[in-house]
Design a protein around this motif. Structure first.
Motif, PDB file in Angstrom:
ATOM      1  N   ILE A   3     -35.841  55.879 -15.113  1.00  0.00           N
ATOM      2  CA  ILE A   3     -34.484  55.387 -15.325  1.00  0.00           C
ATOM      3  C   ILE A   3     -33.605  55.876 -14.178  1.00  0.00           C
ATOM      4  O   ILE A   3     -33.767  57.006 -13.696  1.00  0.00           O
ATOM      5  CB  ILE A   3     -33.923  55.850 -16.688  1.00  0.00           C
ATOM      6  CG1 ILE A   3     -32.584  55.189 -17.002  1.00  0.00           C
ATOM      7  CG2 ILE A   3     -33.809  57.370 -16.744  1.00  0.00           C
ATOM      8  CD1 ILE A   3     -32.088  55.461 -18.429  1.00  0.00           C
ATOM      9  N   SER A   4     -32.698  55.025 -13.730  1.00  0.00           N
ATOM     10  CA  SER A   4     -31.782  55.411 -12.664  1.00  0.00           C
ATOM     11  C   SER A   4     -30.485  54.631 -12.831  1.00  0.00           C
ATOM     12  O   SER A   4     -30.420  53.661 -13.595  1.00  0.00           O
ATOM     13  CB  SER A   4     -32.400  55.156 -11.290  1.00  0.00           C
ATOM     14  OG  SER A   4     -32.682  53.786 -11.108  1.00  0.00           O
ATOM     15  N   ARG A   5     -29.473  55.077 -12.112  1.00  0.00           N
ATOM     16  CA  ARG A   5     -28.200  54.382 -12.149  1.00  0.00           C
ATOM     17  C   ARG A   5     -27.594  54.384 -10.750  1.00  0.00           C
ATOM     18  O   ARG A   5     -27.822  55.309  -9.966  1.00  0.00           O
ATOM     19  CB  ARG A   5     -27.235  55.022 -13.153  1.00  0.00           C
ATOM     20  CG  ARG A   5     -26.878  56.470 -12.830  1.00  0.00           C
ATOM     21  CD  ARG A   5     -26.153  57.149 -13.989  1.00  0.00           C
ATOM     22  NE  ARG A   5     -24.865  56.524 -14.272  1.00  0.00           N
ATOM     23  CZ  ARG A   5     -24.170  56.729 -15.382  1.00  0.00           C
ATOM     24  NH1 ARG A   5     -24.641  57.531 -16.319  1.00  0.00           N
ATOM     25  NH2 ARG A   5     -23.005  56.158 -15.554  1.00  0.00           N
ATOM     26  N   ASP A   6     -26.831  53.362 -10.452  1.00  0.00           N
ATOM     27  CA  ASP A   6     -26.117  53.258  -9.185  1.00  0.00           C
ATOM     28  C   ASP A   6     -24.677  52.911  -9.537  1.00  0.00           C
ATOM     29  O   ASP A   6     -24.356  51.752  -9.808  1.00  0.00           O
ATOM     30  CB  ASP A   6     -26.755  52.186  -8.301  1.00  0.00           C
ATOM     31  CG  ASP A   6     -26.132  52.124  -6.913  1.00  0.00           C
ATOM     32  OD1 ASP A   6     -24.965  52.531  -6.763  1.00  0.00           O
ATOM     33  OD2 ASP A   6     -26.812  51.650  -5.987  1.00  0.00           O
ATOM     34  N   ASN A   7     -23.838  53.925  -9.552  1.00  0.00           N
ATOM     35  CA  ASN A   7     -22.453  53.707  -9.971  1.00  0.00           C
ATOM     36  C   ASN A   7     -21.716  52.779  -9.011  1.00  0.00           C
ATOM     37  O   ASN A   7     -20.828  52.028  -9.431  1.00  0.00           O
ATOM     38  CB  ASN A   7     -21.732  55.039 -10.092  1.00  0.00           C
ATOM     39  CG  ASN A   7     -22.249  55.879 -11.250  1.00  0.00           C
ATOM     40  OD1 ASN A   7     -22.806  55.354 -12.210  1.00  0.00           O
ATOM     41  ND2 ASN A   7     -22.089  57.192 -11.136  1.00  0.00           N
ATOM     42  N   ALA A   8     -22.081  52.807  -7.740  1.00  0.00           N
ATOM     43  CA  ALA A   8     -21.437  51.911  -6.772  1.00  0.00           C
ATOM     44  C   ALA A   8     -21.745  50.450  -7.075  1.00  0.00           C
ATOM     45  O   ALA A   8     -20.920  49.567  -6.841  1.00  0.00           O
ATOM     46  CB  ALA A   8     -21.881  52.271  -5.359  1.00  0.00           C
ATOM     47  N   GLU A   9     -22.957  50.211  -7.585  1.00  0.00           N
ATOM     48  CA  GLU A   9     -23.356  48.853  -7.977  1.00  0.00           C
ATOM     49  C   GLU A   9     -23.009  48.551  -9.431  1.00  0.00           C
ATOM     50  O   GLU A   9     -23.256  47.437  -9.905  1.00  0.00           O
ATOM     51  CB  GLU A   9     -24.856  48.665  -7.767  1.00  0.00           C
ATOM     52  CG  GLU A   9     -25.286  48.706  -6.314  1.00  0.00           C
ATOM     53  CD  GLU A   9     -24.751  47.522  -5.521  1.00  0.00           C
ATOM     54  OE1 GLU A   9     -24.628  46.413  -6.096  1.00  0.00           O
ATOM     55  OE2 GLU A   9     -24.433  47.708  -4.338  1.00  0.00           O
ATOM     56  N   CYS A  45     -29.584  46.588 -15.650  1.00  0.00           N
ATOM     57  CA  CYS A  45     -28.478  46.471 -16.596  1.00  0.00           C
ATOM     58  C   CYS A  45     -27.196  46.483 -15.765  1.00  0.00           C
ATOM     59  O   CYS A  45     -26.844  47.518 -15.187  1.00  0.00           O
ATOM     60  CB  CYS A  45     -28.504  47.635 -17.574  1.00  0.00           C
ATOM     61  SG  CYS A  45     -27.092  47.697 -18.698  1.00  0.00           S
ATOM     62  N   ALA A  46     -26.542  45.340 -15.701  1.00  0.00           N
ATOM     63  CA  ALA A  46     -25.329  45.214 -14.901  1.00  0.00           C
ATOM     64  C   ALA A  46     -24.104  45.363 -15.787  1.00  0.00           C
ATOM     65  O   ALA A  46     -23.986  44.691 -16.817  1.00  0.00           O
ATOM     66  CB  ALA A  46     -25.308  43.857 -14.206  1.00  0.00           C
ATOM     67  N   GLY A  47     -23.203  46.235 -15.368  1.00  0.00           N
ATOM     68  CA  GLY A  47     -21.971  46.440 -16.118  1.00  0.00           C
ATOM     69  C   GLY A  47     -20.826  45.639 -15.528  1.00  0.00           C
ATOM     70  O   GLY A  47     -20.773  45.387 -14.322  1.00  0.00           O
ATOM     71  N   SER A  48     -19.896  45.238 -16.400  1.00  0.00           N
ATOM     72  CA  SER A  48     -18.690  44.550 -15.959  1.00  0.00           C
ATOM     73  C   SER A  48     -17.549  44.909 -16.895  1.00  0.00           C
ATOM     74  O   SER A  48     -17.769  45.335 -18.023  1.00  0.00           O
ATOM     75  CB  SER A  48     -18.890  43.030 -15.920  1.00  0.00           C
ATOM     76  OG  SER A  48     -19.202  42.546 -17.206  1.00  0.00           O
ATOM     77  N   GLY A  49     -16.333  44.759 -16.400  1.00  0.00           N
ATOM     78  CA  GLY A  49     -15.171  45.029 -17.232  1.00  0.00           C
ATOM     79  C   GLY A  49     -14.729  46.475 -17.225  1.00  0.00           C
ATOM     80  O   GLY A  49     -13.611  46.783 -17.641  1.00  0.00           O
ATOM     81  N   ALA A  50     -15.602  47.363 -16.806  1.00  0.00           N
ATOM     82  CA  ALA A  50     -15.288  48.790 -16.726  1.00  0.00           C
ATOM     83  C   ALA A  50     -16.352  49.460 -15.874  1.00  0.00           C
ATOM     84  O   ALA A  50     -17.414  48.878 -15.622  1.00  0.00           O
ATOM     85  CB  ALA A  50     -15.253  49.424 -18.114  1.00  0.00           C
TER      86      ALA A  50
END
Length: 127
Positions: free
Chosen positions: A73-79, A22-27
């Motif tokens: 589930i995991s997250r990579d805030n840098a990415e 799940c790629a985030g953009s805009g924020a």
């Protein structure tokens, strides 16, 4: 506001693995709690989605009993991204998978809590 885009779905056999992104953009996703939901095939478009897992801003995680021990589930805030590693897939895991975000330190299992959603990625597991 954040936009979300899922990828990584596909068709696999029982016992196989997939990793959803799940790629985030805009924020920045770092200020959001995040979750994965799914809606099984044949469900009406407005039917409730089933929560799969969530992760808060401190990396604390929660899993539905049906996926515990198989999904991570995991997250990579840098990415600016979130992931769902799915192992030992079963036909019952077949669904459209959605990522969701809420600008809160607290995630929940309730889809109405989340303000931002992706368009979904299809996962099909054949027996």
């Amino acid at each position: 506001q954040i936009q979300l885009a899922e990828s990584g779905g596909g068709s696999v056999e029982t016992g196989g693995s997939l990793t959803l992104t799940c790629a985030g953009s805009g924020a920045q996703i770092s200020v959001h709690s995040l979750a994965w939901f799914r809606r099984p095939p044949g469900a009406t478009p407005g039917a409730d989605r089933e929560v799969v897992a969530n992760i808060d801003r401190s990396m604390r995680t929660w899993y539905a009993d049906s996926v515990k021990g198989r999904f991570t589930i995991s997250r990579d805030n840098a990415e600016n991204s979130m992931y769902l590693q799915m192992n030992i897939l079963k036909p019952g895991d077949s669904a459209m998978y959605y990522c969701a975000a809420v600008h809160s330190p607290v995630p929940t299992q309730d889809e109405s809590w989340y303000d931002y959603w992706g368009q979904g990625t299809q996962v099909t597991v054949s027996s």
